[in-house]
Each structure stands twice: as structure tokens, then as C-alpha cells.
Enzyme design. Sequence first.
Site, PDB file in Angstrom:
ATOM      1  N   ALA A 165       0.831  -1.203   0.000  1.00 15.70           N
ATOM      2  CA  ALA A 165       0.000   0.000   0.000  1.00 15.70           C
ATOM      3  C   ALA A 165       0.868   1.256   0.000  1.00 15.70           C
ATOM      4  O   ALA A 165       1.346   1.705   1.041  1.00 15.70           O
ATOM      5  CB  ALA A 165      -0.930  -0.002   1.211  1.00 15.70           C
ATOM      6  N   ARG A 222      -5.891 -20.805 -40.608  1.00 19.25           N
ATOM      7  CA  ARG A 222      -6.772 -19.857 -41.298  1.00 19.25           C
ATOM      8  C   ARG A 222      -6.376 -19.737 -42.774  1.00 19.25           C
ATOM      9  O   ARG A 222      -5.214 -19.449 -43.099  1.00 19.25           O
ATOM     10  CB  ARG A 222      -6.670 -18.484 -40.622  1.00 19.25           C
ATOM     11  CG  ARG A 222      -7.431 -17.366 -41.304  1.00 19.25           C
ATOM     12  CD  ARG A 222      -8.925 -17.586 -41.276  1.00 19.25           C
ATOM     13  NE  ARG A 222      -9.639 -16.372 -41.678  1.00 19.25           N
ATOM     14  CZ  ARG A 222     -10.917 -16.331 -41.982  1.00 19.25           C
ATOM     15  NH1 ARG A 222     -11.635 -17.457 -41.925  1.00 19.25           N
ATOM     16  NH2 ARG A 222     -11.501 -15.198 -42.333  1.00 19.25           N
ATOM     17  N   GLN A 268       3.523 -12.890 -46.784  1.00 18.44           N
ATOM     18  CA  GLN A 268       4.765 -12.366 -46.227  1.00 18.44           C
ATOM     19  C   GLN A 268       4.520 -11.426 -45.047  1.00 18.44           C
ATOM     20  O   GLN A 268       5.275 -11.445 -44.063  1.00 18.44           O
ATOM     21  CB  GLN A 268       5.565 -11.647 -47.311  1.00 18.44           C
ATOM     22  CG  GLN A 268       6.967 -11.251 -46.852  1.00 18.44           C
ATOM     23  CD  GLN A 268       7.743 -10.545 -47.941  1.00 18.44           C
ATOM     24  OE1 GLN A 268       7.381  -9.455 -48.351  1.00 18.44           O
ATOM     25  NE2 GLN A 268       8.816 -11.188 -48.419  1.00 18.44           N
ATOM     26  N   GLY A 315     -10.827 -10.395 -37.099  1.00 20.54           N
ATOM     27  CA  GLY A 315     -12.057 -10.184 -36.346  1.00 20.54           C
ATOM     28  C   GLY A 315     -12.181 -11.073 -35.131  1.00 20.54           C
ATOM     29  O   GLY A 315     -12.668 -10.634 -34.079  1.00 20.54           O
ATOM     30  N   GLU A 367       3.160  -0.850 -10.816  1.00 20.52           N
ATOM     31  CA  GLU A 367       4.510  -1.117 -10.300  1.00 20.52           C
ATOM     32  C   GLU A 367       5.570  -0.261 -11.008  1.00 20.52           C
ATOM     33  O   GLU A 367       6.689  -0.712 -11.252  1.00 20.52           O
ATOM     34  CB  GLU A 367       4.838  -2.611 -10.384  1.00 20.52           C
ATOM     35  CG  GLU A 367       3.916  -3.460  -9.523  1.00 20.52           C
ATOM     36  CD  GLU A 367       4.378  -4.881  -9.339  1.00 20.52           C
ATOM     37  OE1 GLU A 367       5.604  -5.118  -9.374  1.00 20.52           O
ATOM     38  OE2 GLU A 367       3.519  -5.758  -9.159  1.00 20.52           O
ATOM     39  N   SER A 410       5.987   3.176 -17.474  1.00 19.11           N
ATOM     40  CA  SER A 410       7.106   3.164 -18.426  1.00 19.11           C
ATOM     41  C   SER A 410       7.913   4.451 -18.339  1.00 19.11           C
ATOM     42  O   SER A 410       9.147   4.441 -18.456  1.00 19.11           O
ATOM     43  CB  SER A 410       6.576   2.972 -19.857  1.00 19.11           C
ATOM     44  OG  SER A 410       6.039   1.675 -20.027  1.00 19.11           O
TER      45      SER A 410
END
Length: 386
Positions: free
Chosen positions: A124, A268, A279, A340, A363, A366
Site C-alpha cells: 500500500a 486460417r 509475407q 475479427g 509497479e 514506463s
Amino acid sequence: MDFQLPEDLILMRETVRDFVRHEVEPYAMQIEEEDKVPDSILEKTKRMGLFGLSIPEEYGGMGLSMLGECAVFEELGATINGFTTIIGAHNGIGSVGIVEFGNEQQKQRYLPRMASGEWLGAFALTEPQAGSNAAAIRTRAVKKGDRYVINGQKIYITNAPYAQVFTVMAVTDPEKGAKGITSFIVERSFPGFQVGSVEKKMGLHGSHTAQIYFEDMEVPEENVLGHEGEGYINALKILANGRAGLAARCLGSCQYLLDRSVAYAHERHQFGKPIFEQQIIQHYLADMATQIETLRWMTYRVAWMADQGQNVVKEAAMLKLYGSEVYNRVADLAVQIHGGIGYIAEYPIERFYRDARITRIYEGTSEIQKNIIASELHKAYQKQND
């Protein structure tokens, strides 16, 4: 530099991998929808000793090296991140303060119960006006006889709704700024301690976050963690200690997303052939694999350095920065490859995409990691030019 794990850790990693794949992942959608980890999974987690990864063996834990912890966290990262966060927050910022700074009496009282999972830990620090600027906290602790009376509030506290032990930072001397902050071990049962409502979050379902309040809460002086005035430094060390484990969790999630993306690209078909033969899809996968492998080497190098007792402040900040950024990029590419279906909540890719976002914030954001890195570079420059 040897990152090779001993046989017992290899076996443990395989056991955790099997647990994740066969006993946790099948419940991932249920956890996501109900925002609750089944008690049966948490009980199995306790029996496996996963709440005692970072706690020394003499107090009932596993006492793993940082290298060993990272190996386990990488496997845990390959499932629903909310479940992993419960374990990660407990083993990291929730208990490491007591392990590193606690006296023998404190360790004997708290660590055995924390190692067994009977008591969960939480950290905390953050307050409404003090997020990245941790030195600006206002929660106040006033010494009265053999006790401290604490008043204030904390926000975004992971594990707060069910944790029993909290490492709490409070101001004991407002005139000293950051050097006037002290860390305390606070039990949930202390009168004046109250947990607020559980926050509804974008991701990390199954892991719960809440505000906590202190109203004339009395804490015995023997619950000071370390020494008075060392709380801010303790907080920074606690946060730095957990960065390798967090990066390992990001690594496990990234590897999961890559594996699913490679499989989907072969399954797929578009324009009469698997999309893997396109590619652009190959380049997406190559980028993901390269960044993941870089993250893997960074993670285990920092863990190895920590186990050698080396100063890893700069390297740990780099690792947390890179790990969280890579996780977000990999998750984004995984959605793109899946198209999708990657955007549909019924499939795991969408879940990981949402879960990834918090890693660049909690934490240490960045931006804060970049500040730490720059500060360490400045210190090195000054040392070279003195």
C-alpha cells in the site's frame, strides 16, 4: 553466466506448466466473466506452494532464487493474467518487504502464514495525489507511546479485498520529505482499517483492486518495518525487486500469444492458402518472436545478476520497461493476425490485449522506468568524471 536451471526447478516448471494448461486455463473464460478465481484453483495453488515462492524455506516457503521465480512466473504468465497477478503481487511487493527488511520476530509471525497462502500480502503506497510521485504521500503516522496512530487512504491496492497483511507507507516526519516516510506491517484485523469498494477494471479479471482507509488505526511500534524514516527507500527497493518477476509474467503471456498466432496462421485460409504464407503475416510473427527472445534473455540475465548480488537498479528498470512494452506490441500484433476473431471476447486474444495495457502503468509506469534509467546513467557519468 549460466542461466541453466537445476533439475528440481525444471521439474517444478513442468509441473506448473501442466497445472496452468489443464487446471487453470479451462476456467479462464469463467474467471473472466465472473471476475472470480474458483476456490478449488486457489486451494491447489496453495498446496503446490506457489504462495511461498519468494519466502525462505525456514519460514515454510520455497526460497527460490530469482532465476527460479522467473521460470515459474513465465509459466504462470501463459494463462489468465488476473489469476497470475494474485500470486505475483503476493510473492513480489506483498511479501518481499518482510523478507528483506523484517526482523526475526516479524518474519516468524507473518511469513509462515503467507508462505502457506493462509494470509495473502499486499503493498500500500499509492494515494489519490501520489502515484508516480511516491514521495508525495499524505497518509500520516503519529507516534503515541508504544504505538503509531495512522490516518489516511490508499488507492489501487491489488489483493486488498482479501489480503491479511499489508506493507503500508506513511509519513512520520512531514518536515523531512521522502526521508520522513516509514513502512509498517499492518494487519487487516487492526481496528480502524477499512477496505473500500472493489474497482471495476478493463482487465485482470479475477484479481481485485480496492481503496483502503485508515481511521485512527493503531499499529504497535514493533510493526515498523526496518527503521523509522526508511520507508521511501524500502518502497523503491521492494518495487525494484519485483520487476524481474513481472517481466517473466509478461514473457509467458507473449509466448502464449505467439504460439496461438502461429497455429492460427496455419489454420486460417484466405485466397486459397494459409495466411502464414503471406509475407506480411510472416513478418508479424518474426517481429513477435525476435522481441520475445530478446525479452527472455533480458529477464534471465537480470535474474541471474540479482542472484549474484549485483546492483540491478538500471537493468531491472530496463527490463520492466521493455517487458511491458513488448507485451503490448505482441498483443496488438496477435489481434491483427487473428483479425475479427481476435477482437471477440469469447476468444483469449482479446483478453490478453486488455490485460497487457496495465503492465505499462502498475509497479512503476514506463515513463518512471525511463527516469530511473536516465538517473543511473547520470550517476555513472558523474562517477567516471569525478
